[in-house]
Design a protein around this motif. Structure first.
Motif, PDB file in Angstrom:
ATOM      1  N   THR A 137       0.828  -1.204   0.000  1.00 57.82           N
ATOM      2  CA  THR A 137       0.000   0.000   0.000  1.00 57.82           C
ATOM      3  C   THR A 137       0.860   1.251   0.000  1.00 57.82           C
ATOM      4  O   THR A 137       1.808   1.372   0.772  1.00 57.82           O
ATOM      5  CB  THR A 137      -0.914   0.005   1.235  1.00 57.82           C
ATOM      6  OG1 THR A 137      -1.693  -1.192   1.242  1.00 57.82           O
ATOM      7  CG2 THR A 137      -1.832   1.213   1.233  1.00 57.82           C
ATOM      8  N   ASP A 147      -5.381   0.910  -3.585  1.00 56.48           N
ATOM      9  CA  ASP A 147      -4.603   0.111  -2.635  1.00 56.48           C
ATOM     10  C   ASP A 147      -5.472  -0.298  -1.443  1.00 56.48           C
ATOM     11  O   ASP A 147      -5.478  -1.464  -1.035  1.00 56.48           O
ATOM     12  CB  ASP A 147      -3.383   0.893  -2.147  1.00 56.48           C
ATOM     13  CG  ASP A 147      -2.298   1.006  -3.211  1.00 56.48           C
ATOM     14  OD1 ASP A 147      -2.459   0.403  -4.287  1.00 56.48           O
ATOM     15  OD2 ASP A 147      -1.292   1.687  -2.960  1.00 56.48           O
ATOM     16  N   ASP A 151      -6.741  -3.850   0.098  1.00 55.66           N
ATOM     17  CA  ASP A 151      -6.524  -4.153   1.519  1.00 55.66           C
ATOM     18  C   ASP A 151      -7.832  -4.631   2.158  1.00 55.66           C
ATOM     19  O   ASP A 151      -7.848  -5.621   2.898  1.00 55.66           O
ATOM     20  CB  ASP A 151      -6.018  -2.910   2.262  1.00 55.66           C
ATOM     21  CG  ASP A 151      -4.565  -2.596   1.951  1.00 55.66           C
ATOM     22  OD1 ASP A 151      -3.792  -3.542   1.724  1.00 55.66           O
ATOM     23  OD2 ASP A 151      -4.209  -1.408   1.931  1.00 55.66           O
TER      24      ASP A 151
END
Length: 393
Positions: A137, A147, A151
């Motif tokens: 990230t 990103d 996640d």
């Protein structure tokens, strides 16, 4: 050798002070020598510390490729190339996220021309022909949305297969593996990138393509895992409670035990898989390397010992080196860094893996999380007459 004048020395000092904090000569490894002709006699790549350091530098280069793009650097002032050029590699391909145009991965290949200039006639033993690096990230405005999206995908489902990055990385790795041979190719990632690298490497392993895999601070925390752990603990308590109750008949108890064993067939290490046809991965063929820090709450769950069931404790599975299926074959190498209490950013950072004072120990216990993530590679496939559900790992 001509002496430098005061002006040249002053200019050099000013440039050093104004250097970017991510410049290779500022934050890169200090005690790693550039390859030379001596590599033909004694390859540095055979040293695990050297290999870990260089591969970590390659992943850092992927982070910097995206930063160079965002900050509009050109070939003259780009930061990324300095992280692969000293090791005689070159950029062959960048992997771009089609959703936002960001660079999330790159393929670096052995640079034969650069090597020949230093009298390195052949690629050193152990040096990969190509390396696919995947970044984690990047908390920048141009990349943070996609990103974080991936996640959250991992946090919710413990799987990244639905991401466009997974497909792109899988296709790129398969392509270079077919071109150079899987034994000459490596995949590596940090943080979110390590999550992708693990699942891409696992997907290829299921196809019989075994690629060297290095995972730095791989994510280990997810809601799916937490719910599964709660279910496992509840099941364990129920079994202990049931064992304390008087059974109605010994026959019912035997049938119950046999049913439990039958239902758990696909969850256990199968000792005779090696050499069997259409049974998944031959044991020991694919052994990913994981690098974790005990103070990093994102990856620290990998250090939790397996030993979850009374049956495993009775079989003395806890305490054996690395993570092993029951026939003694190694499933993964887990390297753990312990420096006491560290701040999260330090414990999760990539820079720690090439620092001079890094001290790692090879984990001496079974990792419950690795066993769970890799169990589909080493267990018999579920009968086709069942509901048809397949593992999403």
């Amino acid at each position: 050798m001509a002496k430098r004048g005061p002006e040249e020395i002053t200019k050099e000092i000013i440039e050093e002070k104004e250097a970017h904090p991510y410049a290779f000569h500022v934050s890169g490894p200090r005690n790693v020598n550039a390859p030379n002709w001596r590599e033909l006699i004694n390859s540095s790549w055979k040293d695990g510390n050297y290999k870990r350091t260089v591969i970590a530098c390659f992943i850092q280069a992927v982070y910097l490729l995206e930063l160079d793009r965002q900050e509009n650097r050109n070939e003259e002032n780009a930061l990324a190339p300095k992280w692969w050029m000293p090791f005689k590699y070159k950029l062959a391909q960048t992997l771009v996220d089609e959703r936002d145009g960001s660079i999330f991965g790159a393929i670096l290949e052995w640079d034969r021309s650069a090597a020949l200039s230093d009298l390195i006639l052949i690629r050193p033993s152990g040096a990969p022909r190509a390396v696919l690096g995947l970044r984690g990230t990047l908390l920048k405005s141009l990349t943070i949305r996609r990103d974080i999206e991936d996640d959250l995908r991992f946090l919710a489902w413990e799987s990244l297969k639905g991401s466009v990055r997974f497909k792109a990385a899988l296709e790129a790795l398969k392509s270079v593996a077919e071109r150079y041979g899987s034994s000459n190719v490596c995949i590596a990632g940090h943080s979110l990138g390590a999550g992708f690298a693990l699942q891409v490497g696992k997907a290829l392993a299921k196809e019989g393509i075994y690629v060297d895999t290095h995972l730095f601070n791989p994510p280990s925390v997810s809601l799916a895992m937490s719910l599964r752990n709660i279910g496992e603990k509840a099941g364990f308590v129920w079994k202990r409670l049931k064992s304390m109750l008087p059974s109605s008949s010994s026959e019912n108890q035997v049938n119950s035990e046999e049913g439990e064993k039958g239902n758990n067939t696909s969850w256990k290490w199968v000792p005779n898989l090696y050499g069997m046809k259409n049974s998944g991965v031959a044991l020991g063929k694919w052994v990913p390397h994981l690098y974790v820090n005990n103070s990093d709450y994102i990856c620290c769950s990998y250090t939790d010992p397996e030993g979850a069931t009374e049956e495993e404790n009775n079989n003395n599975n806890v305490g054996k080196e690395n993570v092993r299926p029951r026939n003694g074959q190694m499933a993964a190498k887990l390297f753990v860094m312990s420096k006491g209490n560290q701040k999260f950013l330090e414990a999760h950072g990539l820079e720690q893996w090439w620092s001079d004072d890094v001290e790692l120990q090879l984990a001496l216990h079974n990792s419950k999380l690795i066993s769970r993530q890799l169990k589909s590679l080493y267990s018999l496939p579920a009968p086709q007459t069942n509901t048809g559900k397949t593992s999403s790992g």
